[in-house]
Design an enzyme around this catalytic site. Structure first.
Site, PDB file in Angstrom:
ATOM      1  N   CYS A 115      68.070  24.620  57.847  1.00  0.00           N
ATOM      2  CA  CYS A 115      69.227  24.099  57.106  1.00  0.00           C
ATOM      3  C   CYS A 115      68.982  24.019  55.596  1.00  0.00           C
ATOM      4  CB  CYS A 115      69.659  22.746  57.657  1.00  0.00           C
ATOM      5  SG  CYS A 115      68.338  21.527  57.800  1.00  0.00           S
ATOM      6  N   ASP A 375      78.197  21.838  55.196  1.00  0.00           N
ATOM      7  CA  ASP A 375      77.234  21.586  56.267  1.00  0.00           C
ATOM      8  C   ASP A 375      76.720  22.903  56.849  1.00  0.00           C
ATOM      9  OD1 ASP A 375      75.781  20.545  58.331  1.00  0.00           O
ATOM     10  OD2 ASP A 375      77.403  19.315  59.143  1.00  0.00           O
ATOM     11  N   HIS A 377      74.840  23.119  59.497  1.00  0.00           N
ATOM     12  CA  HIS A 377      74.419  22.872  60.878  1.00  0.00           C
ATOM     13  C   HIS A 377      75.427  23.369  61.910  1.00  0.00           C
ATOM     14  CE1 HIS A 377      72.131  19.920  58.457  1.00  0.00           C
ATOM     15  NE2 HIS A 377      71.174  20.159  59.325  1.00  0.00           N
TER      16      HIS A 377
END
Length: 488
Positions: A115, A375, A377
């Site tokens: 990430c 994000d 993820h």
């Protein structure tokens, strides 16, 4: 016997790789389950929203004038779609799976560990958007993206999307070679200047995304970053901190081969200090392979205050300035919250990579006491960016997320884009004002000083034992990239 041992050792390594990949996917699936149960991200209609230097307000009759600072005078009033279009146009880079094995490992996915590398890629992509397309550029299809809060982009959903696109493409390829006379296209009217400009912008957009593709040949792709990370002691599957990623991004920009990227380079601060003379030298020092005027292959570099059009090659480079900092001890010091807001309000800011502990985010703005972030993820399927018309939808995110400033991890890397020496002089002057410590602050998050870094080398006259003091930099020592910083 030796062959059997070798074979056995190879099987063990394969099993270890499979187990590691399974473990990362288990962790990821547990996280995604939690996110799927969360409600939509909410925004207040009564507070301004800052997105990478652009100000928006969702209240139709405009904000209360007394609540705005002078920098808010250009705020876009009452247009939520403008914000959605702007956010959806930022390049979104997430976990991927089913790509070729990463260097030094058998991993074919970065799910669960990559990430921070993805956050770094997003920050770098924003710098390239500013460089080639300008801050006002938006993707025409940004408002057509499906909201992630309505249907989480799981691996299965992404696969269905690409399978349908592949089927559509295959049906196009299998059309009859000799169409009916009525289907033969007529002579097309001349292309307007507006259409040509739009086509050129889309070429830049698509090429820019391809630089971050998940294949070994992509100039700024995950394979390349992992390879460079090996030289810093980082393996695929390891946790990468924001300082480590900043150093990897710099190495990647220093070594790019694409002539289109010869007009931009990077600079990384030393011990939370930006040395202006070093940044100016970076502007002046053209990379090896910089094409001469009029001979550029690939994308032509842009000129100041201009988006995409035919250009001449400039006599200096743009510079991406990366500043790893630590904004507190175990937690972010609240005294730095306003500093983070002021930095994200600057149009030449390319964001902040950081996040929660062990969970990286790319911060692009804020509203009130919450950060707005992209994000990484979400695990999506591999996309072959070497094709001429690869799908772009999975590289753009329609759903911003918010996180309280109080949850922000203190370790982060701040990024800025400077197009020219003249731009940097304005940037350094403005940042010097932003960094002025308040009555409650003892030290700024970072400093900007005149001169070169070598002019401030204090270690030359020190004894060997004093060179080990943590707050004095010895240029002969290996750069520390573990994400640790000196607390002043």
């Amino acid at each position: 016997m030796a062959q059997m041992e070798t074979k056995g050792g190879g099987e063990v390594e394969k099993m270890k790789t499979k187990f590691l990949s399974m473990w990362h996917n288990v962790k990821y699936n547990l996280r995604i389950l939690g996110w799927a149960l969360k409600s939509k991200t909410s925004f207040s209609r009564n507070s301004t929203v800052l997105l990478l230097g652009k100000c928006y307000h969702f209240k139709a009759d405009g904000p209360d004038e007394s609540s705005l600072e002078a920098s808010d005078k250009d705020c876009v009033m009452g247009n939520i779609e403008d914000f959605r279009r702007d956010f959806g146009s930022r390049v979104w880079l997430t976990y991927r799976e089913a790509f070729s094995p990463l260097p030094g490992s058998g991993l074919t996915s970065d799910c669960g560990w990559g990430c921070m590398l993805r956050a770094g890629q997003m920050m770098l992509a924003q710098a390239l958007v500013l460089h080639f397309l300008g801050r006002d550029w938006t993707w025409p299809e940004a408002l057509q993206l499906q909201c992630l809060d309505a249907e989480t982009w799981t691996t299965t959903a992404a696969k269905h999307l690409f399978e349908s696109l592949e089927t559509s493409l295959q049906s196009t390829i299998n059309r009859p070679a000799n169409p009916e006379p009525s289907a033969i296209p007529q002579a097309q009217a001349p292309v307007s200047a507006e259409e040509a400009d739009s086509h050129l912008k889309e070429m830049y957009h698509r090429t820019l995304v391809s630089w971050f593709g998940d294949n070994p040949s992509a100039q700024l792709g995950l394979h390349r970053l992992v390879h460079l990370g090996l030289t810093l002691g980082k393996q695929a599957g390891d946790w990468y901190g924001p300082a480590a990623v900043a150093n990897i991004l710099k190495k990647a920009m220093d070594e790019v081969k694409d002539p289109a990227l010869a007009s931009i380079t990077s600079y990384i601060s030393q011990d939370c200090t930006v040395y202006s003379a070093d940044v100016i030298d970076s502007h002046r020092a053209l990379k090896a392979g910089q094409p001469s005027a009029g001979t550029s292959d690939g994308l032509p570099p842009p000129q100041k205050n201009q988006s995409v059009s035919p250009f001449t090659v400039p006599d200096s480079q743009a510079v991406i300035i990366l500043i790893p900092v630590r904004l507190g001890g175990e937690k972010t010091n609240p005294e730095y919250f306003n500093l983070a807001k002021r930095i994200l309000s600057l149009e030449y800011c390319i964001g902040i990579i950081g996040g929660k502990p062990k969970q990286a985010c790319y911060f692009v703005g804020f509203q009130d006491d919450s950060l707005i972030y992209m994000d990484p993820h979400y695990c999506q399927s591999f996309v072959d960016v070497s094709t001429s018309d690869f799908p772009l939808q999975s590289y753009h995110c329609p759903s911003p997320k918010k996180m309280p400033f109080t949850k922000m991890d203190p370790s982060c890397t701040i990024g800025f884009y400077s197009r020219s020496i003249q731009d940097y002089e304005k940037i350094s002057e403005e940042l010097s004002q932003v960094l002025q410590p308040s009555a409650n602050d003892k030290y700024p998050a970072f400093t900007i000083v005149q001169g070169h870094g070598r002019d401030y080398d204090l270690s030359a006259s020190l004894t060997p034992e004093k060179r080990e003091w943590a707050f004095i930099r010895d240029p002969k020592r290996t750069i520390t990239t573990a994400g640790d910083f000196v607390l002043l």
